[in-house]
Design a protein around this motif. Structure first.
Motif, PDB file in Angstrom:
ATOM      1  N   LYS A 171       0.903  -0.995   0.070  1.00 46.22           N
ATOM      2  CA  LYS A 171       0.091  -0.042   0.073  1.00 46.22           C
ATOM      3  C   LYS A 171       0.766   1.061   0.073  1.00 46.22           C
ATOM      4  CE  LYS A 171      -4.033  -2.149   2.153  1.00 46.22           C
ATOM      5  NZ  LYS A 171      -5.119  -1.895   3.217  1.00 46.22           N
ATOM      6  N   LEU A 172       1.917   1.198   0.595  1.00 50.67           N
ATOM      7  CA  LEU A 172       2.748   2.454   1.033  1.00 50.67           C
ATOM      8  C   LEU A 172       4.197   2.488   0.142  1.00 50.67           C
ATOM      9  CD1 LEU A 172       2.030   3.102   4.657  1.00 50.67           C
ATOM     10  CD2 LEU A 172       0.871   3.906   2.775  1.00 50.67           C
ATOM     11  N   GLY A 173       4.340   1.235  -0.512  1.00 49.50           N
ATOM     12  CA  GLY A 173       5.679   0.958  -1.303  1.00 49.50           C
ATOM     13  C   GLY A 173       6.864   0.558  -0.349  1.00 49.50           C
ATOM     14  N   HIS A 174       7.791  -0.177  -1.065  1.00 50.94           N
ATOM     15  CA  HIS A 174       8.802  -0.584  -0.352  1.00 50.94           C
ATOM     16  C   HIS A 174       9.633   0.223   0.247  1.00 50.94           C
ATOM     17  CE1 HIS A 174       8.148  -4.878  -1.906  1.00 50.94           C
ATOM     18  NE2 HIS A 174       7.767  -4.068  -2.833  1.00 50.94           N
ATOM     19  N   GLN A 175       9.817   1.559  -0.104  1.00 46.21           N
ATOM     20  CA  GLN A 175      10.680   2.463   0.463  1.00 46.21           C
ATOM     21  C   GLN A 175      10.023   2.869   1.875  1.00 46.21           C
ATOM     22  OE1 GLN A 175      10.975   6.410  -1.376  1.00 46.21           O
ATOM     23  NE2 GLN A 175      12.786   7.015   0.026  1.00 46.21           N
ATOM     24  N   MET A 176       8.627   2.695   2.004  1.00 50.48           N
ATOM     25  CA  MET A 176       8.110   2.783   3.299  1.00 50.48           C
ATOM     26  C   MET A 176       8.394   1.520   4.189  1.00 50.48           C
ATOM     27  SD  MET A 176       6.668   5.177   5.392  1.00 50.48           S
ATOM     28  CE  MET A 176       6.442   6.702   4.136  1.00 50.48           C
ATOM     29  N   GLY A 177       8.264   0.523   3.691  1.00 51.13           N
ATOM     30  CA  GLY A 177       8.498  -0.771   4.321  1.00 51.13           C
ATOM     31  C   GLY A 177       9.956  -0.792   4.795  1.00 51.13           C
ATOM     32  N   ASP A 178      11.030  -0.254   4.084  1.00 50.39           N
ATOM     33  CA  ASP A 178      12.236  -0.070   4.494  1.00 50.39           C
ATOM     34  C   ASP A 178      12.264   0.899   5.542  1.00 50.39           C
ATOM     35  OD1 ASP A 178      13.150  -1.855   2.411  1.00 50.39           O
ATOM     36  OD2 ASP A 178      13.953  -0.343   1.141  1.00 50.39           O
ATOM     37  N   LYS A 179      11.557   1.889   5.819  1.00 45.68           N
ATOM     38  CA  LYS A 179      11.621   2.809   6.869  1.00 45.68           C
ATOM     39  C   LYS A 179      11.026   2.427   8.136  1.00 45.68           C
ATOM     40  CE  LYS A 179      11.534   7.388   4.558  1.00 45.68           C
ATOM     41  NZ  LYS A 179      12.999   7.537   4.993  1.00 45.68           N
ATOM     42  N   ALA A 180      10.039   1.519   7.813  1.00 49.62           N
ATOM     43  CA  ALA A 180       9.422   0.649   9.024  1.00 49.62           C
ATOM     44  C   ALA A 180      10.468  -0.271   9.525  1.00 49.62           C
ATOM     45  CB  ALA A 180       8.158  -0.269   8.595  1.00 49.62           C
TER      46      ALA A 180
ATOM     47  N   GLY B 106      13.642 -10.304   6.709  1.00 49.17           N
ATOM     48  CA  GLY B 106      12.427  -9.769   6.300  1.00 49.17           C
ATOM     49  C   GLY B 106      11.944  -8.778   7.537  1.00 49.17           C
ATOM     50  N   ASP B 107      11.103  -8.953   8.287  1.00 49.83           N
ATOM     51  CA  ASP B 107      10.329  -8.217   9.407  1.00 49.83           C
ATOM     52  C   ASP B 107      10.273  -9.098  10.628  1.00 49.83           C
ATOM     53  OD1 ASP B 107       8.387 -10.051   8.787  1.00 49.83           O
ATOM     54  OD2 ASP B 107       6.825  -8.706   9.026  1.00 49.83           O
ATOM     55  N   GLU B 108      11.261  -9.978  10.871  1.00 47.54           N
ATOM     56  CA  GLU B 108      11.406 -10.541  12.317  1.00 47.54           C
ATOM     57  C   GLU B 108      12.562 -10.385  12.986  1.00 47.54           C
ATOM     58  OE1 GLU B 108      10.059 -15.089  14.133  1.00 47.54           O
ATOM     59  OE2 GLU B 108      10.383 -14.856  11.986  1.00 47.54           O
ATOM     60  N   TYR B 109      12.537 -10.155  14.265  1.00 45.05           N
ATOM     61  CA  TYR B 109      13.875  -9.733  15.111  1.00 45.05           C
ATOM     62  C   TYR B 109      13.715 -10.830  16.077  1.00 45.05           C
ATOM     63  CZ  TYR B 109      13.675  -5.335  12.643  1.00 45.05           C
ATOM     64  OH  TYR B 109      13.649  -4.199  11.585  1.00 45.05           O
ATOM     65  N   ILE B 110      14.985 -10.992  16.941  1.00 52.27           N
ATOM     66  CA  ILE B 110      15.346 -11.856  17.967  1.00 52.27           C
ATOM     67  C   ILE B 110      15.867 -11.050  18.813  1.00 52.27           C
ATOM     68  CG2 ILE B 110      17.187 -13.193  17.073  1.00 52.27           C
ATOM     69  CD1 ILE B 110      15.974 -15.688  18.433  1.00 52.27           C
ATOM     70  N   MET B 111      15.531 -10.981  20.344  1.00 49.49           N
ATOM     71  CA  MET B 111      16.415 -10.379  21.454  1.00 49.49           C
ATOM     72  C   MET B 111      16.749 -11.360  22.468  1.00 49.49           C
ATOM     73  SD  MET B 111      13.759  -7.162  21.408  1.00 49.49           S
ATOM     74  CE  MET B 111      12.423  -7.566  20.786  1.00 49.49           C
ATOM     75  N   LEU B 112      17.879 -11.227  22.810  1.00 49.55           N
ATOM     76  CA  LEU B 112      18.435 -11.780  24.215  1.00 49.55           C
ATOM     77  C   LEU B 112      18.393 -10.614  24.958  1.00 49.55           C
ATOM     78  CD1 LEU B 112      19.123 -14.423  25.935  1.00 49.55           C
ATOM     79  CD2 LEU B 112      21.623 -13.869  25.269  1.00 49.55           C
ATOM     80  N   ILE B 113      17.444 -10.812  26.247  1.00 46.06           N
ATOM     81  CA  ILE B 113      17.216  -9.639  27.011  1.00 46.06           C
ATOM     82  C   ILE B 113      17.970  -9.891  28.453  1.00 46.06           C
ATOM     83  CG2 ILE B 113      15.776  -7.985  28.292  1.00 46.06           C
ATOM     84  CD1 ILE B 113      13.929  -8.823  25.902  1.00 46.06           C
TER      85      ILE B 113
END
Length: 169
Positions: free
Chosen positions: A42-51, A90-97
């Motif tokens: 909907k907003l374009g890949h550039q906005m996806g990159d900003k997210a 992609g859009d997935e992250y992992i954290m060891l807190i």
């Protein structure tokens, strides 16, 4: 800057297997952006990159990750007991807190991340929603496989229960 999946798991395994950590509370969290494909479509890949960039920056800031002196990062992460984060793709992250006393404190930290993401305003992008699954590292955990599975199951529950939430597994 985020650790690659391979480097993250190598450092996390080293931390988990460190006998000194027995008195330390650790948690592993998976974060997945909700409806990321819709942002791109909907907003374009550039906005996806900003997210993606905004999410990365928010995690680094919240966990107070210092990647200065990259060549000694692994040693410092283990020795100095600071949190680490990686991007799984992609859009997935992992954290060891690390550095939190209990799961309630971890949830407060993750809620801070989620609140900051929800408040993002970049052009047409009004808020970034994310689902999070988190689990405590127990004394019985010997490697990341079981821990990752619990965090992944909790992430799945967050998505199943309506997204944009934190679930403890």
């Amino acid at each position: 800057m985020f650790l690659t999946e391979l480097v993250f798991f190598a450092i996390a395994d080293q931390i988990i297997k460190d006998p000194i950590r027995r008195d330390e509370f650790l948690a592993v969290c998976l974060l997945d952006l909700d409806k990321f494909k819709e942002i791109n479509d909907k907003l374009g890949h550039q906005m996806g990159d900003k997210a993606i960039q905004t999410t990365s920056h928010t995690i680094v800031e919240a966990l107070n990750i210092d990647m200065f002196e990259k060549w000694s990062f692994t040693e410092r992460a283990v020795r100095d007991k600071f949190s680490i984060a990686g991007r799984l793709g992609g859009d997935e992250y992992i954290m060891l807190i690390r550095g939190q006393k209990n799961m309630e404190n971890v949830i407060s930290l993750l809620q801070y991340i989620l609140t900051k993401l929800n408040a993002v305003q970049i052009g047409e992008l009004s808020g970034i929603n994310a689902s999070l699954g988190v689990t405590a590292v127990t004394g019985d955990d010997k490697d990341m496989d079981a821990i990752y599975k619990r965090a992944d199951e909790a992430l799945y529950q967050s998505k199943k229960q309506g997204r944009n939430r934190i679930t403890v597994g």
